[in-house]
Design an enzyme around this catalytic site. Structure first.
Site, short mmCIF file in Angstrom:
data_model
loop_
_atom_site.label_atom_id
_atom_site.label_comp_id
_atom_site.label_asym_id
_atom_site.label_seq_id
_atom_site.Cartn_x
_atom_site.Cartn_y
_atom_site.Cartn_z
N THR A 66 17.97 -15.44 -0.88
CA THR A 66 18.72 -15.87 -2.06
C THR A 66 18.17 -15.14 -3.27
O THR A 66 16.96 -15.11 -3.49
CB THR A 66 18.61 -17.39 -2.26
OG1 THR A 66 19.15 -18.06 -1.12
CG2 THR A 66 19.37 -17.83 -3.50
N ARG B 29 22.95 -24.26 1.35
CA ARG B 29 23.32 -23.71 2.66
C ARG B 29 23.66 -24.82 3.64
O ARG B 29 24.66 -24.76 4.36
CB ARG B 29 22.18 -22.84 3.18
CG ARG B 29 21.89 -21.63 2.30
CD ARG B 29 20.53 -21.02 2.58
NE ARG B 29 20.45 -20.54 3.96
CZ ARG B 29 19.32 -20.11 4.52
NH1 ARG B 29 18.18 -20.13 3.81
NH2 ARG B 29 19.31 -19.67 5.76
N LEU C 113 13.05 -20.06 -4.45
CA LEU C 113 14.33 -19.64 -3.91
C LEU C 113 14.09 -19.12 -2.50
O LEU C 113 13.04 -18.53 -2.22
CB LEU C 113 14.96 -18.52 -4.77
CG LEU C 113 15.40 -18.87 -6.19
CD1 LEU C 113 15.90 -17.61 -6.90
CD2 LEU C 113 16.48 -19.94 -6.19
N ASP C 114 15.06 -19.32 -1.61
CA ASP C 114 14.93 -18.79 -0.26
C ASP C 114 14.78 -17.27 -0.31
O ASP C 114 15.24 -16.61 -1.26
CB ASP C 114 16.17 -19.13 0.58
CG ASP C 114 16.33 -20.64 0.78
OD1 ASP C 114 15.33 -21.36 0.65
OD2 ASP C 114 17.47 -21.06 1.06
N LYS C 115 14.18 -16.72 0.73
CA LYS C 115 13.93 -15.28 0.77
C LYS C 115 15.21 -14.48 0.56
O LYS C 115 15.23 -13.50 -0.18
CB LYS C 115 13.29 -14.91 2.11
CG LYS C 115 12.97 -13.42 2.25
CD LYS C 115 12.30 -13.13 3.58
CE LYS C 115 12.01 -11.64 3.72
NZ LYS C 115 11.36 -11.33 5.03
#
Length: 414
Positions: A197, A297, A193-195
């Site tokens: 998110t 995104r 997961l993105d930082k």
């Protein structure tokens, strides 16, 4: 009657005997030997960029294959990573890994080709475990936490405070409680997961489970659903099927505007539409079939509806009140479907929930200091037992409170 697709009589009777006789006793062409480069002796280093000339033996070779042979101390995977990141240039251009060389080109490599390896270490960081058994765990990752340190990083500070550091303390790799498929930097990590998110992420405790989960992700047998708040009013549910690739100008971004991108599919369902004095917003559920970098995104940005807080893809850093010329109140909230946060989520003052800009000229502007994107639901068959798992990650307090605060901001503007 002979078929019209049959070869003419002459060609059908041709023989390869002559060609065979001509090649008997002829030795196979020797394999080209690529000279090995000494990075200290054979390359020039200036401002962190190493420059050298491709050997004549590189003619006809792929760029990644040549570099992997010329610099054998780094892996071909690492070479491809450098090329993908735009850190390799050939005669000033940034080619792909499959670029064919002629020999004699000027090659530049930016950064250390083979950085010293980082090894994740345990840290006593609290974890929100949503599900756990002897094979796997599902963790509710908070926003702001990296999943693991970057493979190309030489900064030890980036190897602290990650999900991996917390997992090592909680489960203990030394006791065989995390899979090793991802290597020393990514024990147990099956997907990311993105930082900024938050939400549910699966962790494997052994190599067999890891490989089975990886196959399930690649064959789309794990259902992943996210909750996002985006700018603007999304008129209806929509499926976005646009390929995603690295933005060649801004390397930290992804884009849907390159024809050579990897396929990506996002199904977007409208949950709630809000028209507030800080602008219009839509709460959505997004089910993704693929798991490309920044997928939701960049897909939302492609629709003109960036995720709230996502300044990388065009969302404003701060929200300002939008005055109506007629002085009338904004429309009330329209609830379309699921409303899991409830209207009573506004339990704190605005200044406790939001980052309020206090600089000169910015009074009254507010902003969320993270992306409003949360991995809310995972559903899959257990890779070892076959048991159906449906795991929910509740919306974080800061997102529920922000949403609740927006619902109160429907007062008329003078």
């Amino acid at each position: 009657m002979p078929s019209k697709n049959m070869l003419p009589k002459g060609p059908r009777r041709q023989s390869v005997r002559a060609e065979y006789r001509a090649t008997r006793g002829v030795e196979a062409k020797p394999e080209v030997v690529v000279p090995v480069l000494d990075l200290e002796e054979d390359t020039e280093l200036e401002d962190g960029v190493r420059t050298f000339v491709a050997d004549a033996s590189a003619a006809g070779m792929r760029l990644d294959a040549y570099l992997a042979q010329a610099i054998p101390e780094i892996s071909r995977a690492r070479v491809q990573m450098l090329i993908e990141a735009g850190q390799v240039r050939v005669d000033g251009a940034t080619p792909k890994a499959k670029h064919k060389l002629r020999g004699g080109e000027a090659i530049e490599i930016e950064g250390e080709p083979n950085p010293p390896p980082l090894h994740a270490t345990p840290e006593d960081i609290p974890l929100d475990i949503l599900y756990e058994d002897k094979y796997l765990a599902v963790v509710n990752k908070p926003a702001g936490m990296m999943v693991h340190a970057g493979a190309g990083s030489t900064d030890d500070a980036r190897n602290k405070g990650t999900l991996v550091n917390a997992l090592l303390h909680h489960m203990g790799k030394q006791s065989g409680q995390l899979s090793g498929v991802g290597g020393d930097l990514r024990p147990g990590i099956v997907h990311r997961l993105d930082k900024q998110t938050s939400g549910a992420i699966v962790v494997a405790k052994d190599d067999v489970t890891h490989r089975k989960l990886g196959e399930m992700f690649s064959t789309r047998r794990i259902a992943k659903t996210y909750i996002a708040l985006v700018h603007g009013i999304l008129a209806k549910d929509v499926t976005v099927n646009l390929p995603i690739a690295r933005d060649l100008v801004r390397r930290t971004r992804m884009t849907t505007r390159r024809a050579d991108g990897r396929s990506a599919v996002s199904h977007i369902h409208v949950v709630e539409r809000l028209a507030t004095r800080f602008g219009a917003f839509t709460l959505v559920e997004v089910r993704i079939e693929t798991g490309r970098t920044h997928q939701i995104r960049v897909h939302m940005q492609s629709l003109g509806h960036p995720v709230v807080g996502d300044t990388l893809y065009g969302a404003p850093r701060l929200l300002a009140p939008v005055a109506r010329k007629d002085g009338k109140a904004h429309p009330t909230v329209e609830t379309v479907g699921l409303d899991s946060t409830g209207a009573d989520a506004h339990t704190k003052t605005t200044t406790e929930i939001l980052h309020v800009a206090q600089n000169d000229g910015l009074q009254g502007l507010v902003g969320l200091d993270r992306n409003f994107l949360h991995a809310a639901h995972l559903e899959f068959a257990h890779p070892q037992t076959g048991k159906a798992l449906a795991i929910e990650a509740p919306l974080p307090a800061e997102l529920g409170e922000f949403l609740g605060w927006l619902r109160t901001e429907r007062a008329p503007v003078g």
